[in-house]
Design a protein around this motif. Structure first.
Motif, PDB file in Angstrom:
ATOM      1  N   ILE A 151       2.322   0.131  -1.147  1.00  8.57           N
ATOM      2  CA  ILE A 151       2.582   1.515  -1.553  1.00  8.57           C
ATOM      3  C   ILE A 151       3.993   1.638  -2.135  1.00  8.57           C
ATOM      4  O   ILE A 151       4.227   2.353  -3.109  1.00  8.57           O
ATOM      5  CB  ILE A 151       2.340   2.493  -0.376  1.00  8.57           C
ATOM      6  CG1 ILE A 151       2.295   3.924  -0.877  1.00  8.57           C
ATOM      7  CG2 ILE A 151       3.378   2.416   0.700  1.00  8.57           C
ATOM      8  CD1 ILE A 151       1.058   4.244  -1.586  1.00  8.57           C
ATOM      9  N   ASN A 171       4.599   0.722  -5.768  1.00  6.66           N
ATOM     10  CA  ASN A 171       4.204   1.801  -6.674  1.00  6.66           C
ATOM     11  C   ASN A 171       5.178   2.978  -6.625  1.00  6.66           C
ATOM     12  O   ASN A 171       5.373   3.686  -7.607  1.00  6.66           O
ATOM     13  CB  ASN A 171       2.787   2.249  -6.307  1.00  6.66           C
ATOM     14  CG  ASN A 171       2.425   3.575  -6.951  1.00  6.66           C
ATOM     15  OD1 ASN A 171       2.349   4.585  -6.265  1.00  6.66           O
ATOM     16  ND2 ASN A 171       2.223   3.579  -8.241  1.00  6.66           N
ATOM     17  N   LEU A 172       5.794   3.165  -5.451  1.00  3.49           N
ATOM     18  CA  LEU A 172       6.629   4.351  -5.227  1.00  3.49           C
ATOM     19  C   LEU A 172       8.029   4.137  -5.783  1.00  3.49           C
ATOM     20  O   LEU A 172       9.006   4.367  -5.112  1.00  3.49           O
ATOM     21  CB  LEU A 172       6.681   4.628  -3.727  1.00  3.49           C
ATOM     22  CG  LEU A 172       7.140   6.004  -3.245  1.00  3.49           C
ATOM     23  CD1 LEU A 172       6.206   7.059  -3.749  1.00  3.49           C
ATOM     24  CD2 LEU A 172       7.173   6.025  -1.730  1.00  3.49           C
ATOM     25  N   TYR A 211      -3.181  11.181  -7.617  1.00  5.37           N
ATOM     26  CA  TYR A 211      -3.241  10.581  -6.286  1.00  5.37           C
ATOM     27  C   TYR A 211      -4.670  10.492  -5.778  1.00  5.37           C
ATOM     28  O   TYR A 211      -5.151   9.426  -5.439  1.00  5.37           O
ATOM     29  CB  TYR A 211      -2.372  11.390  -5.320  1.00  5.37           C
ATOM     30  CG  TYR A 211      -0.908  11.223  -5.640  1.00  5.37           C
ATOM     31  CD1 TYR A 211      -0.119  10.353  -4.893  1.00  5.37           C
ATOM     32  CD2 TYR A 211      -0.330  11.876  -6.719  1.00  5.37           C
ATOM     33  CE1 TYR A 211       1.209  10.159  -5.206  1.00  5.37           C
ATOM     34  CE2 TYR A 211       0.994  11.684  -7.046  1.00  5.37           C
ATOM     35  CZ  TYR A 211       1.759  10.828  -6.285  1.00  5.37           C
ATOM     36  OH  TYR A 211       3.070  10.618  -6.606  1.00  5.37           O
ATOM     37  N   ALA A 217      -5.917   7.287  -7.695  1.00  8.05           N
ATOM     38  CA  ALA A 217      -5.406   6.160  -6.917  1.00  8.05           C
ATOM     39  C   ALA A 217      -6.363   5.755  -5.800  1.00  8.05           C
ATOM     40  O   ALA A 217      -6.729   4.587  -5.687  1.00  8.05           O
ATOM     41  CB  ALA A 217      -4.036   6.498  -6.326  1.00  8.05           C
ATOM     42  N   TRP A 262      -4.407  -0.257 -10.399  1.00 13.28           N
ATOM     43  CA  TRP A 262      -4.418  -0.637  -8.985  1.00 13.28           C
ATOM     44  C   TRP A 262      -5.124  -1.945  -8.711  1.00 13.28           C
ATOM     45  O   TRP A 262      -4.821  -2.624  -7.738  1.00 13.28           O
ATOM     46  CB  TRP A 262      -5.047   0.467  -8.136  1.00 13.28           C
ATOM     47  CG  TRP A 262      -4.199   1.699  -8.081  1.00 13.28           C
ATOM     48  CD1 TRP A 262      -4.383   2.855  -8.796  1.00 13.28           C
ATOM     49  CD2 TRP A 262      -3.024   1.906  -7.295  1.00 13.28           C
ATOM     50  NE1 TRP A 262      -3.394   3.749  -8.501  1.00 13.28           N
ATOM     51  CE2 TRP A 262      -2.557   3.192  -7.585  1.00 13.28           C
ATOM     52  CE3 TRP A 262      -2.340   1.107  -6.382  1.00 13.28           C
ATOM     53  CZ2 TRP A 262      -1.413   3.716  -6.989  1.00 13.28           C
ATOM     54  CZ3 TRP A 262      -1.207   1.629  -5.787  1.00 13.28           C
ATOM     55  CH2 TRP A 262      -0.749   2.917  -6.087  1.00 13.28           C
ATOM     56  N   LYS A 322      -0.632   7.272   0.677  1.00 12.68           N
ATOM     57  CA  LYS A 322      -0.758   7.706  -0.717  1.00 12.68           C
ATOM     58  C   LYS A 322      -1.403   9.100  -0.793  1.00 12.68           C
ATOM     59  O   LYS A 322      -1.036   9.907  -1.641  1.00 12.68           O
ATOM     60  CB  LYS A 322      -1.586   6.677  -1.491  1.00 12.68           C
ATOM     61  CG  LYS A 322      -1.689   6.932  -2.983  1.00 12.68           C
ATOM     62  CD  LYS A 322      -0.411   6.598  -3.716  1.00 12.68           C
ATOM     63  CE  LYS A 322      -0.528   6.903  -5.201  1.00 12.68           C
ATOM     64  NZ  LYS A 322       0.773   6.811  -5.874  1.00 12.68           N
TER      65      LYS A 322
END
Lengths: 110, 559
Positions: free
Chosen positions: B64, B67-68, B91, B95, B267, B297
């Motif tokens: 996570i 990606n963040l 999201y 995602a 992803w 997420k």
């Protein structure tokens, strides 16, 4: 076609399996919970102290909330949580560490 | 992600010694992790994949965090200030389904076949041309994206702390270089997990105080309905086909372009993400990596969307020239307005940590692909393992230097983030179509991989640069155009693969074992480790739980 690129799934399986046997990460890597725990305890203490000594201007800026105090306490609790978790469920013992002289080209010890 | 990342100059934060102490402690810990992880690096597998030995909670949080990146944090807050609650689509539909698909359907093939990278999977399933093209495209994109992260960091640091841009670029580049060169992927992943918690500690106070300022969620929606219209706080309002909305997209392009093609491309086949799962200690942990990541997420959207909405509600005309603020200023604006010293230092640290982790994820996946898939396969083959560890360290240095170069290059574009989103549709989507066709259609021939990848990449570029930019078809916004490019790239790649397969020989069935859906590889049949059969660790339950949770979150935003 295997002969076209000279590489098949069996080659990858064998190569990675051999490397995985010689790998040292599982045996030597430190436990991350200790680092997270320590950092958040330190941050928690610093920010909590900033909260305890906060003056009225700082509290007014944060909409009347002593945000340093609350954030500090929350971070402290998170840090303590990781340290307690580490205490209750310590790093599992791994296979005996392979010594330095076991270098790349030697076959894995049986 | 849509708006440029430069910030208003008035946002200089009132930082003091306390804040810098907090920042300094973080930098020291980051380096310490690098030094401590160094002794665990013995083989190339340790350096590039952490020896496939990490537990699921660590790889899941690193998944996570990779990606963040701060471009995501600032960008999604900007999206919310500009488009409103449409942000939730990135999201819950953009995602979660893809992450669950990766964990439940694709991970047994990735992990079970013991490949070390996503391109290596294409080598096994197709041929060396598909492998070489995908490796080269990925390595190129990774350096570009690392550079953009670095540049975005420099702009934010300049605006918030007053450091000159080149100082920020060189300092951040040097830290990332040091900890990846020392500890390899383990060091990158450990820092990502640490960053995850610091980011939460940074964003939660901003959200709480922001909501208090506008009178809670009710006060926020009332204000925004008054100033921006009722659709601004709903997920689907105004997305009927043909009706106008600021996003320039309708429900069909949202579901197909964002929810299916773009998101699955990002992803499931972006190696910067998948690498985290491949470093897990067994198949069960690898499957759980994206599933554990899916739960945070689902909720992180609130932490980035609410600051954007609050900024839009508090400052009239936020994001337009009238207010003097850019959309990207949403989170820095609230930091300046609401946070006293102390928490402010945590928030600054969180932003810097996020930028560095976003860059590190790209650098650590770049060095793996470049060393294993390009150098070790086609340039210098068959050397001893220690050579490839040394080369991996060397290419990390070169990669970081190249990113510093692309960072200065990025600084010459005014709207780089929008182009970057577009690059995702060029590079991830064609890779995804080749994967998905190859995995579910065993007739897809060895040659079809290369041509499908090429056709998908070229047609997405043609759609963007020619059809959209020259106005051949009218698409109202860059984001809307990205969704369409993604769909075009996907369809073109699939059609070309089918056509090429019909005219070339299929791969023999015995070479497809463990690579095509319905077959099994030896690695897939490993029994679950002790304790992994507990009900709360069952991948199917975790995965479907995340899907149901995301769907349930839509309910309050749909009516």
């Amino acid at each position: 076609m295997t002969d076209q690129h000279g590489y098949s799934e069996h080659d990858v399986q064998r190569e990675v399996s051999e490397l995985q046997q010689k790998s040292a990460t599982a045996a030597r890597i430190f436990d991350l919970r200790r680092i997270i725990g320590a950092l958040f305890v330190v941050y928690g203490v610093i920010v909590t102290i900033a909260g305890i000594t906060a003056d009225q201007a700082e509290i007014d800026k944060a909409q009347g909330v002593n945000i340093n105090l609350w954030t500090g306490i929350a971070m402290l609790l998170l840090g303590v949580f990781f340290l307690v978790w580490l205490k209750l469920r310590p790093t599992p013992p791994t296979v005996p560490e392979v010594t330095e002289e076991d270098l790349q080209d030697k076959p894995p010890t049986p | 992600m849509h708006t440029p990342t430069y910030l208003a100059a008035e946002l200089r934060l009132p930082t003091n010694g306390l804040d810098y102490t907090i920042l300094g402690i973080y930098f020291a810990v980051v380096l310490g992790i690098g030094f401590a992880a160094r002794r665990s690096v013995k083989t190339s597998l340790d350096f590039f994949l952490s020896g496939r030995s990490l537990p699921a909670w660590i790889t899941g949080l690193a998944f996570i965090s990779a990606n963040l990146a701060a471009t995501e944090i600032l960008g999604m807050a900007a999206n919310s200030a500009q488009y409103g609650a449409y942000t939730v689509h990135w999201y819950w539909i953009g995602a979660i389904p893809a992450m669950v698909f990766l964990g439940l359907v694709m991970m047994p093939f990735y992990y079970g076949s013991k490949v070390r990278s996503v391109p290596e999977m294409l080598l096994l399933r197709f041929d060396k041309w598909a492998h070489l093209l995908s490796s080269a495209l990925f390595a190129f994109a990774a350096i570009l994206i690392a550079g953009v992260n670095l540049y975005a960091l420099a702009i934010v640091v300049e605006a918030l702390l007053g450091w000159p841009q080149w100082v920020a670029i060189v300092v951040a580049g040097a830290f990332v270089l040091a900890y990846i060169t020392l500890g390899g992927l383990s060091s990158a992943i450990y820092n990502e997990v640490l960053q995850f918690f610091v980011i939460l500690a940074a964003l939660i106070p901003i959200v709480v105080l922001g909501l208090k300022k506008v009178g809670g969620w009710g006060g926020l929606t009332d204000k925004l309905t008054h100033t921006h219209g009722a659709n601004f706080t709903t997920a689907w309002g105004g997305t009927g086909i043909g009706s106008a909305n600021p996003l320039g997209a309708n429900w069909l392009t949202i579901v197909l372009g964002l929810g299916f093609v773009l998101s699955f491309g990002y992803w499931t086949t972006n190696f910067a993400e998948v690498q985290r799962a491949l470093s897990a200690k067994n198949l069960s942990a690898a499957q759980r990596t994206p599933l554990i990541a899916a739960y945070p997420k689902v909720f992180i959207v609130f932490l980035v969307m609410i600051p954007g909405l609050v900024a839009a509600a508090v400052v009239p005309g936020f994001g337009t020239t009238k207010s003097g603020y850019q959309y990207n200023d949403a989170i820095p604006y609230l930091m300046e307005q609401l946070l006293p010293n102390g928490v402010l230092g945590i928030a600054v640290t969180g932003l810097l940590a996020a930028f560095m982790a976003g860059m590190a994820a790209n650098v650590s996946s770049f060095n793996t692909v470049f060393t294993n898939d390009i150098w070790g396969r086609y340039v210098v083959r068959g050397r001893e393992d220690a050579y490839y560890v040394r080369f991996g360290r060397l290419i990390t240095v070169i990669g970081v230097c190249a990113s510093v170069g692309t960072a200065f290059l990025a600084s010459s574009f005014s709207n780089i983030m929008s182009y970057l989103q577009t690059l995702f549709s060029f590079f991830n989507v064609p890779m995804f179509v080749v994967f998905i066709v190859g995995m579910f259609w065993k007739r897809a021939s060895a040659k079809s991989g290369f041509w499908g990848l090429l056709a998908g990449t070229v047609s997405a570029m043609v759609n963007y640069f020619w059809i959209y930019k020259h106005g051949i078809i009218d698409i109202p916004s860059d984001q809307g155009a990205n969704f369409v490019s993604a769909i075009v790239g996907f369809v073109a790649g699939a059609v070309v693969m089918v056509a090429v397969s019909l005219f070339t020989r299929p791969k023999p069935a015995e070479e497809l074992e463990g690579l095509v859906y319905g077959t099994r590889s030896p690695g897939m049949s490993e029994p679950p480790a002790a304790g992994d059969d507990a009900w709360y660790r069952r991948p199917a339950l975790l995965g479907w739980g995340a899907v149901v949770l995301a769907a349930a979150c839509y309910i309050p935003f749909s009516f």
